[in-house]
Write a protein that holds these residues in place. Structure first.
Motif: not given
Lengths: 274, 523, 151
Positions: B161, B292, B375, B377, B406, B470, B473, B478
């Motif tokens: 992302d 998330a 997501s 990370p 995030g 991201p 989202n 994340k």
């Protein structure tokens, strides 16, 4: 930003109960008339079960019941499932041996579940468990990851030749091989990723209660996802219809994946839905 | 799911008595699902600048005696699909052979597949650096997916992302005083100690998972999450979530989301989870997904409440719905001082004495959220160790972690998750090794034989963040629960390898193993 | 014996452990059992002001003694300075090891004083295992609690 809103290091709302000993973990629950379960486990890594004699255990002080895999099968309780399909390089789905919650005919690891003793107290259940007589036919064990699929290894499950669950290739092998052919330098490494025991500090626990008036089972579990537990116990294990089964995950002392349950398989198919 | 759980559920009906079972620790060692247990061979092809051209990986994964619920997926989809890591390697081929053995079933353990992928890749990258005569930071930099390439399609299914891998690396190098390492190594040498430093730049896939993505893998259920946000007539709020908290602090983090969005004081918000008779259907908590996925469902339910609240306030204030604005917990007629706070609106919704047709009473909304993507990370962890070559004892003298999670909802809780993850990873790297003998007896079945990380095995940590946003989202979050367990093992082993000047040492790097390696290295 | 300031008496088998007596007879379930080899420290309580692992103490050994469990620390709802420090410093996550940690921490401060250093705290917490926090915030909490107890 709202006070105590996004981005604030708000002190936790849950802490007061944990810090004062008022958390409510599964083993902290106690109800009137409660009995205690203790499992008879296999002391052998690999063995046939020739017979189980529960008579002496059943007659021991405080024992309510001694149950085996045969009882489970007679009640139509289905085996444990694996939820994710992986297609092997032969185009076949991964090999999935039947996993009964209590062993039927064979044990496959030390600690495998052979029988359960239910008694008035835990001490009585443990004492009676020692009186369950199991006649094992010991087989050679397979424990080494690297050589488990070798031709000369003992077979563990009939459905899985060479002890292989799947062989799953992914990627464009020809293109990768070609890139290696023309590379300036190739570095390589052999390594082991060591086996771990996850060890959340709270050991797993289960507390079940049946209401014969409403025909509802309430099951408190050390679970990371109670709804999915309920769905699977209902759809796959035929424990009880979903609306007659309540699963509660009370305070749970760490998970890290060990208390997880999820299913990616076609639940809909199993339920007879399109 | 486990045998004991099903048996207790069945037995309580069979004997018509309440039944309780609690595992003791030995039973936990014997019959809890174990984690990891791979044997692998990995190769990287490079050009003359150390640019990665292709990677080839051959893995054997031990699944134990039976398939646990998640077993097949961990060493396949959760492993091979993360093998690209932070790098733009264009070609990857992986072959995974999964085998049965007479050992406890192996399943998800903090990180599930992703720590295995990251350990392999980040160790291999250090070997590549050594072979090419490049600094480990430099070879990573040369191969990072550039910041302008996101969203980035890897050759192994995943589409990342967002990320800025150089930013995290730079920050981590500064935090760890990477520049000053040579001087510290020199000083340690004067005391007879070998000092080493190790990097680990990881990616993980969180928020498992979008239904569409798992559908492609043959899944028959969705992996959305649900929420219900219910106002009571007296103005306090109950938030029902399908996720589950077992240490992550959802009762606080989710309340923060609601207080932020609805302006209700946090002490008037209660988060309820973990009971099928109280909460609507949910998928639970795993794969660092609660915020998330579950957090977004809560936010969406709050949005619905605001929309409904506007209708109710418009009626009560005798204004047009379009003129009502919501801010800081108040519904106001735009440009006037006429307003109702959200608690008053809630009361009004349950005392609908003069509601017109079409205005529905009650103040209680449901929402489901199904994310568009996982997501991702990412971060760089740097471990610095001091090894005593005479005893093999490894001391972690400094550990720095810079992560991209995030947006952070509760930084205190996030930092705690990072600490815990790191020590889980350090445990794997230095201490924890589950051992069966050739007869299949578990010889590490208690805390006397299986070394858990304790307070005196680890230092305090330096933690910082290099967040990106991201796009998939709505909350910009994340996931953070597994990062440490993924990032730490290669950082620690890279540091030990660096300290001893060796190619590799297997985990756990116990004093005995390290001492043997040190003897071989110097002989 | 005296438990959390209340006089308690009961008939128990010789083999009954103190932790069983607390959890099963007195329903003081704040004291936990996390292992069976006296390693994890989830069961730590104070007997006569000193921390003991109640999983390896017989109930009869505490006969006539003063037992304090996690439930006995807060007074009229106000947290003990060490409990407060664990909350302020996020020294707990799942909460399972927490009662034992807090009881051990108080004992560490009682024995080493309020300016106890980090190495001592880490060494003396060796008998308490936590899987969630990575110990970082527990160590911070013990220091903060030590200061508050000392003041």
């Amino acid at each position: 930003m709202a006070e105590n809103g996004v981005g604030a290091s708000v002190r936790r709302k849950e802490d007061y109960r944990f810090l004062t000993g008022k958390g409510s973990y599964t083993d902290d629950l106690n109800v009137v008339g409660q009995t205690h379960a203790y499992f008879v486990r296999s002391p052998h890594a690999h063995a046939t079960i020739n017979s189980i004699d529960t008579a002496a255990a059943a007659a021991a002080d405080g024992v309510v019941a001694v149950l085996t895999g045969d009882d489970l099968a007679a009640d139509g309780i289905g085996p444990l499932i694996c939820g994710v399909n992986v297609t092997s390089d032969d185009g076949e789905p991964h090999r999935a041996p039947v996993h009964s919650a209590l062993a039927q005919g064979k044990v496959n690891y030390v600690g495998d579940h052979v029988a359960v003793v239910i008694a008035e107290t835990l001490a009585e259940a443990k004492d009676a468990a020692e009186k369950v007589e199991v006649d094992y036919g010991i087989l050679p064990a397979v424990t080494d990851t690297a050589t488990a699929a070798d031709d000369d290894q003992q077979q563990i499950h009939e459905v899985a030749p060479n002890n292989q669950c799947y062989n799953w290739p992914f990627g464009d092998k020809a293109a990768v091989d070609a890139a290696f052919e023309s590379a300036h330098k190739v570095s390589s490494l052999d390594l082991v990723n060591n086996r771990m025991v996850t060890n959340p500090m709270e050991p797993r626990a289960a507390a079940g209660e049946y209401n014969s008036g409403t025909e509802e089972i309430t099951l408190h579990l050390t679970t990371q996802n109670p709804h999915v537990h309920r769905l699977v116990m209902s759809a796959f294990n035929q424990l009880a219809p979903e609306h007659k089964l309540r699963v509660v995950g009370p305070d749970v002392g760490g998970g890290f994946g060990v208390k997880i349950f999820r299913v990616l398989r076609r639940v809909g198919c199993r339920l007879g839905l399109p | 799911m486990y045998s004991e759980e099903l048996v207790v559920g069945w037995a309580c009906r069979k004997v018509n008595r309440p039944v309780k079972w609690t595992s003791d620790r030995t039973e936990a060692f014997l019959a809890d699902a174990h984690g990891r247990d791979h044997v692998a061979h990995a190769e990287m092809a490079m050009d003359k600048n150390g640019k990665f051209l292709a990677m080839r990986v051959n893995t054997t994964a031990n699944l134990g005696a039976y398939l646990s619920t998640f077993a097949t997926m961990v060493p396949s989809y959760l492993y091979a699909f993360l093998l690209a890591g932070q790098y733009s390697t264009p070609l990857i081929y992986s072959e995974v052979k999964a085998v049965f053995t007479n050992t406890a079933p192996v399943d998800a353990a903090r990180g599930a597949g992703r720590p295995e992928a990251t350990f392999l890749l980040e160790r291999l990258v250090d070997v590549c650096a050594e072979d090419m005569g490049l600094d480990p930071a430099e070879i990573r930099r040369r191969n990072f997916i550039p910041v302008d390439a996101f969203p980035y399609q890897t050759p192994v299914v995943q589409c990342y992302d967002s990320g800025d891998y150089n930013a995290a690396l730079d920050k981590a190098l500064a935090l760890a005083d990477y520049e000053g390492f040579a001087g510290r190594a020199e000083e340690a040498k004067s005391r007879g100690k070998c000092r080493g430093i190790g990097l680990s730049s990881y990616v993980e896939a969180c928020g498992i998972a979008p239904s569409a993505a798992v559908g492609q893998l043959g899944a028959g259920v969705g992996l959305w999450e649900s929420a219900q946000v219910r106002f009571n007539p007296t103005g306090n709020v109950q938030v029902f979530t399908g996720t589950h908290s077992h240490g992550q602090g959802h009762e606080t983090t989710f309340a923060q989301l609601v207080t932020e969005q609805l302006g209700v004081p946090i002490e008037n918000i209660e988060v309820i989870h973990g009971d099928t008779s109280k909460t609507q259907f949910g998928m639970g908590t795993y794969g660092s997904r609660s915020l998330a996925v579950g957090g977004v469902a809560i936010a969406k339910a709050c949005e619905k409440l605001i929309e409904k609240g506007k209708k109710i306030a418009a009626h009560a204030l005798e204004a047009a719905e379009g003129d009502i604005e919501f801010a800081d917990g108040n519904f106001a007629i735009a440009g006037t001082d006429k307003a109702m706070n959200i608690a008053e609106v809630a009361f009004n919704a349950y005392v609908p004495h003069s509601y017109p047709e079409g205005l529905e009473p009650g103040f209680d909304e449901n929402a489901f959220f199904d994310p568009m993507n996982f997501s991702f990370p990412a971060g760089t962890h740097i471990c610095e160790v001091e090894v005593d070559p005479d005893t093999g004892v490894v001391e972690i003298v400094k550990y720095s972690a810079v992560d991209d999670f995030g947006k952070l909802i509760n930084p205190m809780i996030v930092e705690g998750q990072v600490h815990g993850g790191i020590v889980h990873g350090v445990g794997q790297a230095l201490l924890e090794g589950c051992q069966y003998d050739s007869d299949g007896q578990l010889i590490t079945a208690s805390y006397m034989d299986y070394a858990m990380p304790r307070a005196d095995n680890v230092p305090s940590f330096d933690v910082d963040y290099a967040p990106t946003n991201p796009p998939h989202n709505p909350l910009g979050v994340k996931g953070c629960g597994e990062a440490g367990a993924i990032g730490a093992p290669p950082a620690v082993i890279n540091a030990i390898s660096n300290a001893l000047g060796i190619k590799h040492i297997d985990m756990p790097a116990t004093p005995e193993n390290v001492w043997r390696a040190a003897q071989t290295a110097t002989s | 014996m005296n438990v959390n300031g209340e006089s308690i008496s009961g008939e128990v088998e010789d083999r009954m452990l103190l932790v069983e007596f607390l959890r099963e007879h007195l329903r003081l379930t704040g004291t936990h059992v996390g292992c069976d080899t006296s390693q994890c420290g989830a069961c730590v309580v104070h007997v006569n002001g000193v921390s003991v692992k109640s999983c390896t103490t017989l109930a009869v050994q505490a006969e006539g003694g003063d037992v304090t469990t996690i439930e006995g620390l807060a007074i009229n709802g106000e947290l003990h300075p060490m409990q407060q420090a664990f909350k302020d410093n996020h020294g707990l996550q799942c909460g399972f090891c927490t009662p034992g940690m807090v009881m051990s921490a108080i004992d560490i401060v009682n024995r080493n004083g309020s300016d106890v250093d980090e190495a001592t705290v880490r060494k003396e917490l060796e008998g308490n295992i936590c899987r969630c926090t990575g110990y970082h915030n527990i160590v911070k909490a013990v220091h903060a609690g030590a200061k508050n107890m000392g003041g």
